[in-house]
Design a protein around this motif. Structure first.
Motif, PDB file in Angstrom:
ATOM      1  N   UNK A  52      64.206 -38.629  24.126  1.00 15.16           N
ATOM      2  CA  UNK A  52      64.300 -37.176  24.044  1.00 15.16           C
ATOM      3  C   UNK A  52      65.158 -36.811  22.837  1.00 15.16           C
ATOM      4  N   UNK A  53      64.699 -35.832  22.063  1.00 15.22           N
ATOM      5  CA  UNK A  53      65.446 -35.396  20.895  1.00 15.22           C
ATOM      6  C   UNK A  53      65.707 -33.903  20.938  1.00 15.22           C
ATOM      7  N   UNK A  54      66.935 -33.512  20.569  1.00 18.98           N
ATOM      8  CA  UNK A  54      67.287 -32.103  20.491  1.00 18.98           C
ATOM      9  C   UNK A  54      66.293 -31.327  19.620  1.00 18.98           C
ATOM     10  N   UNK A  55      65.960 -30.093  20.035  1.00 19.32           N
ATOM     11  CA  UNK A  55      65.181 -29.206  19.174  1.00 19.32           C
ATOM     12  C   UNK A  55      65.863 -27.864  18.933  1.00 19.32           C
ATOM     13  N   UNK A  56      66.768 -27.428  19.809  1.00 20.34           N
ATOM     14  CA  UNK A  56      67.483 -26.177  19.576  1.00 20.34           C
ATOM     15  C   UNK A  56      68.534 -26.013  20.668  1.00 20.34           C
ATOM     16  N   UNK A  57      69.399 -24.996  20.510  1.00 24.09           N
ATOM     17  CA  UNK A  57      70.421 -24.729  21.517  1.00 24.09           C
ATOM     18  C   UNK A  57      70.859 -23.281  21.434  1.00 24.09           C
ATOM     19  N   UNK A  58      71.465 -22.813  22.521  1.00 28.15           N
ATOM     20  CA  UNK A  58      72.087 -21.492  22.590  1.00 28.15           C
ATOM     21  C   UNK A  58      73.438 -21.654  23.263  1.00 28.15           C
ATOM     22  N   UNK A  59      74.399 -20.814  22.870  1.00 29.93           N
ATOM     23  CA  UNK A  59      75.755 -20.915  23.404  1.00 29.93           C
ATOM     24  C   UNK A  59      75.880 -20.191  24.733  1.00 29.93           C
ATOM     25  N   UNK A  60      76.652 -20.773  25.649  1.00 27.02           N
ATOM     26  CA  UNK A  60      77.028 -20.134  26.891  1.00 27.02           C
ATOM     27  C   UNK A  60      78.457 -19.598  26.774  1.00 27.02           C
ATOM     28  N   UNK A  95      62.604 -32.534  23.234  1.00 28.20           N
ATOM     29  CA  UNK A  95      61.263 -33.050  23.468  1.00 28.20           C
ATOM     30  C   UNK A  95      61.238 -34.541  23.164  1.00 28.20           C
ATOM     31  N   UNK A  96      60.318 -35.228  23.810  1.00 29.13           N
ATOM     32  CA  UNK A  96      60.066 -36.645  23.552  1.00 29.13           C
ATOM     33  C   UNK A  96      58.763 -36.731  22.774  1.00 29.13           C
ATOM     34  N   UNK A  97      58.879 -36.890  21.458  1.00 28.02           N
ATOM     35  CA  UNK A  97      57.720 -36.950  20.569  1.00 28.02           C
ATOM     36  C   UNK A  97      57.524 -38.401  20.141  1.00 28.02           C
ATOM     37  N   UNK A  98      56.378 -38.945  20.438  1.00 22.65           N
ATOM     38  CA  UNK A  98      56.120 -40.364  20.194  1.00 22.65           C
ATOM     39  C   UNK A  98      55.815 -40.601  18.721  1.00 22.65           C
ATOM     40  N   UNK A  99      56.892 -40.741  17.937  1.00 23.18           N
ATOM     41  CA  UNK A  99      56.776 -40.923  16.495  1.00 23.18           C
ATOM     42  C   UNK A  99      57.961 -41.771  16.053  1.00 23.18           C
ATOM     43  N   UNK A 100      57.778 -42.550  14.970  1.00 25.87           N
ATOM     44  CA  UNK A 100      58.806 -43.503  14.560  1.00 25.87           C
ATOM     45  C   UNK A 100      59.779 -42.954  13.523  1.00 25.87           C
ATOM     46  N   UNK A 101      59.452 -41.831  12.876  1.00 25.71           N
ATOM     47  CA  UNK A 101      60.303 -41.367  11.789  1.00 25.71           C
ATOM     48  C   UNK A 101      60.548 -39.870  11.919  1.00 25.71           C
ATOM     49  N   UNK A 104      61.558 -40.694  28.059  1.00 23.25           N
ATOM     50  CA  UNK A 104      60.389 -40.385  28.872  1.00 23.25           C
ATOM     51  C   UNK A 104      59.268 -41.303  28.413  1.00 23.25           C
ATOM     52  N   UNK A 105      58.777 -42.132  29.326  1.00 21.81           N
ATOM     53  CA  UNK A 105      57.738 -43.106  28.997  1.00 21.81           C
ATOM     54  C   UNK A 105      58.144 -43.962  27.793  1.00 21.81           C
ATOM     55  N   UNK A 112      63.563 -31.557  33.541  1.00 18.62           N
ATOM     56  CA  UNK A 112      62.310 -31.644  32.806  1.00 18.62           C
ATOM     57  C   UNK A 112      61.504 -30.371  33.037  1.00 18.62           C
ATOM     58  N   UNK A 113      60.599 -30.075  32.122  1.00 18.16           N
ATOM     59  CA  UNK A 113      59.822 -28.836  32.210  1.00 18.16           C
ATOM     60  C   UNK A 113      58.353 -29.146  32.438  1.00 18.16           C
ATOM     61  N   UNK A 114      57.690 -28.195  33.052  1.00 19.57           N
ATOM     62  CA  UNK A 114      56.236 -28.279  33.208  1.00 19.57           C
ATOM     63  C   UNK A 114      55.643 -26.895  32.968  1.00 19.57           C
ATOM     64  N   UNK A 115      54.469 -26.852  32.351  1.00 19.00           N
ATOM     65  CA  UNK A 115      53.761 -27.980  31.746  1.00 19.00           C
ATOM     66  C   UNK A 115      54.500 -28.502  30.517  1.00 19.00           C
ATOM     67  N   UNK A 116      54.139 -29.714  30.094  1.00 16.96           N
ATOM     68  CA  UNK A 116      54.779 -30.296  28.916  1.00 16.96           C
ATOM     69  C   UNK A 116      54.335 -29.529  27.678  1.00 16.96           C
ATOM     70  N   UNK A 117      55.297 -29.009  26.960  1.00 16.22           N
ATOM     71  CA  UNK A 117      55.034 -28.300  25.714  1.00 16.22           C
ATOM     72  C   UNK A 117      56.097 -28.714  24.694  1.00 16.22           C
ATOM     73  N   UNK A 118      55.744 -28.666  23.423  1.00 11.77           N
ATOM     74  CA  UNK A 118      56.683 -29.024  22.359  1.00 11.77           C
ATOM     75  C   UNK A 118      57.576 -27.815  22.073  1.00 11.77           C
TER      76      UNK A 118
END
Length: 313
Positions: A212-220, A230-236, A207-208, A262-268
């Motif tokens: 996008x990086x995984x932050x959590x998951x749940x099983x189906x 989330x897409x967090x603009x950071x290098x490390x 995104x821009x 994608x989700x709205x509004x954008x939240x971490x």
């Protein structure tokens, strides 16, 4: 596009020497009438009433104190990033919660196991869990270990490696569940063993220009995972940056991405719990405010259950 519906802020009744808010929410489990939220910069677990009728409570899970100053706190925090519900095992007839750290630094390799009763309430004392042996081969095999989510799926514990700017690779890391439960059920302070891991890389869009990086998951029920990213603009893997986008998706355990919205509004979004009825997946999500002066927020959302055959956006 998925619309997030705010339910409430993650707040507590005024408590001496403890904040009245949980800011850096990083993992979530719904059990019975309870909602458990782990924070990556606290020594306590947040315990909430799922219906929102009562104030939340802090439960201490680590001894000691953390500095208030931001840089010092970041350096010394346990960095608990995932919370997963385990099935019954020795000493825990109704299962347990396991809080897991990111492993991104040597001091971020201690987790916590907390027993549950038959109603989903906590029972017994928290027990520290040494994860260094389990994490060691992952640190050798992944360029920048940064575990952000965990889920039990069938007979496996699946950890989610989160992409960062300089290492834009997400992964599903699968361990056999039985030997882990055996180690957790042992007397004394448990130490999880080194185990062979099945690692599946997962490609997510940008995104821009930010991965996008995984932050959590749940099983189906069908063996797939519904995940937040989330897409967090950071290098490390250490610093925080602006969140330029967020998404919810479905992935198979072989790493095949099958659905992304994608989700709205954008939240971490840092934690996700799911219930599904065959047509829709109803989600609870918690956010990291990236500001100790602001509370994280509990959201709900609904996702149409995608068939395994295709990718929709």
């Amino acid at each position: 596009m998925i619309d997030l519906q705010p339910l409430r802020e993650l707040r507590f009744a005024a408590a001496r020497a403890l904040p009245d808010r949980l800011s850096a929410a990083s993992g979530i489990v719904a059990a019975g009438e309870f909602l458990y939220v782990v924070a990556d910069d606290e020594l306590h677990l947040g315990v909430f009433d799922l219906a929102g009728q009562r104030d939340g409570e802090w439960l201490r899970i680590f001894d000691g104190e953390l500095p208030d100053e931001a840089a010092a706190r970041k350096a010394s925090k346990p960095d608990l990033e995932a919370l997963v519900r385990l099935p019954p095992f020795a000493g825990y007839p109704h299962g347990a919660l396991l809080a897991l750290p990111s492993g991104s630094k040597p001091n971020r390799q201690i987790g916590v196991v907390l027993g549950l009763d038959d109603a989903g309430a906590l029972r017994g004392e928290p027990r520290r869990v040494d994860l260094s042996a389990l994490y060691a081969p992952l640190q050798r095999g992944l360029p920048a270990l940064n575990l952000e989510g965990a889920v039990v799926c069938a007979q496996e514990l699946v950890l989610l490696q989160r992409a960062s700017g300089d290492h834009p690779h997400n992964a599903l890391i699968r361990f056999p569940l039985a030997p882990l439960l055996h180690a957790l059920g042992a007397d004394g302070e448990p130490r999880l063993p080194e185990l062979p891991a099945n690692i599946q890389m997962v490609e997510l869009p940008r995104i821009e220009g930010v991965a996008l990086g995984f932050t959590d998951a749940a099983a189906l029920a069908d063996g797939r995972l519904v995940f937040s990213a989330v897409a967090e603009n950071v290098h490390d893997t250490y610093n925080d940056g602006p969140c330029v986008g967020a998404a919810i998706g479905i992935v198979a355990l072989d790493g095949q991405l099958q659905h992304l919205d994608f989700v709205r509004p954008v939240r971490k979004i840092e934690g996700i719990a799911a219930q599904h009825d065959g047509t829709f997946i109803d989600l609870l999500l918690v956010t990291d405010a990236d500001d100790r002066g602001a509370a994280g927020v509990l959201y709900s959302a609904r996702l149409a259950l995608a068939e395994p055959a295709g990718l929709a956006r």
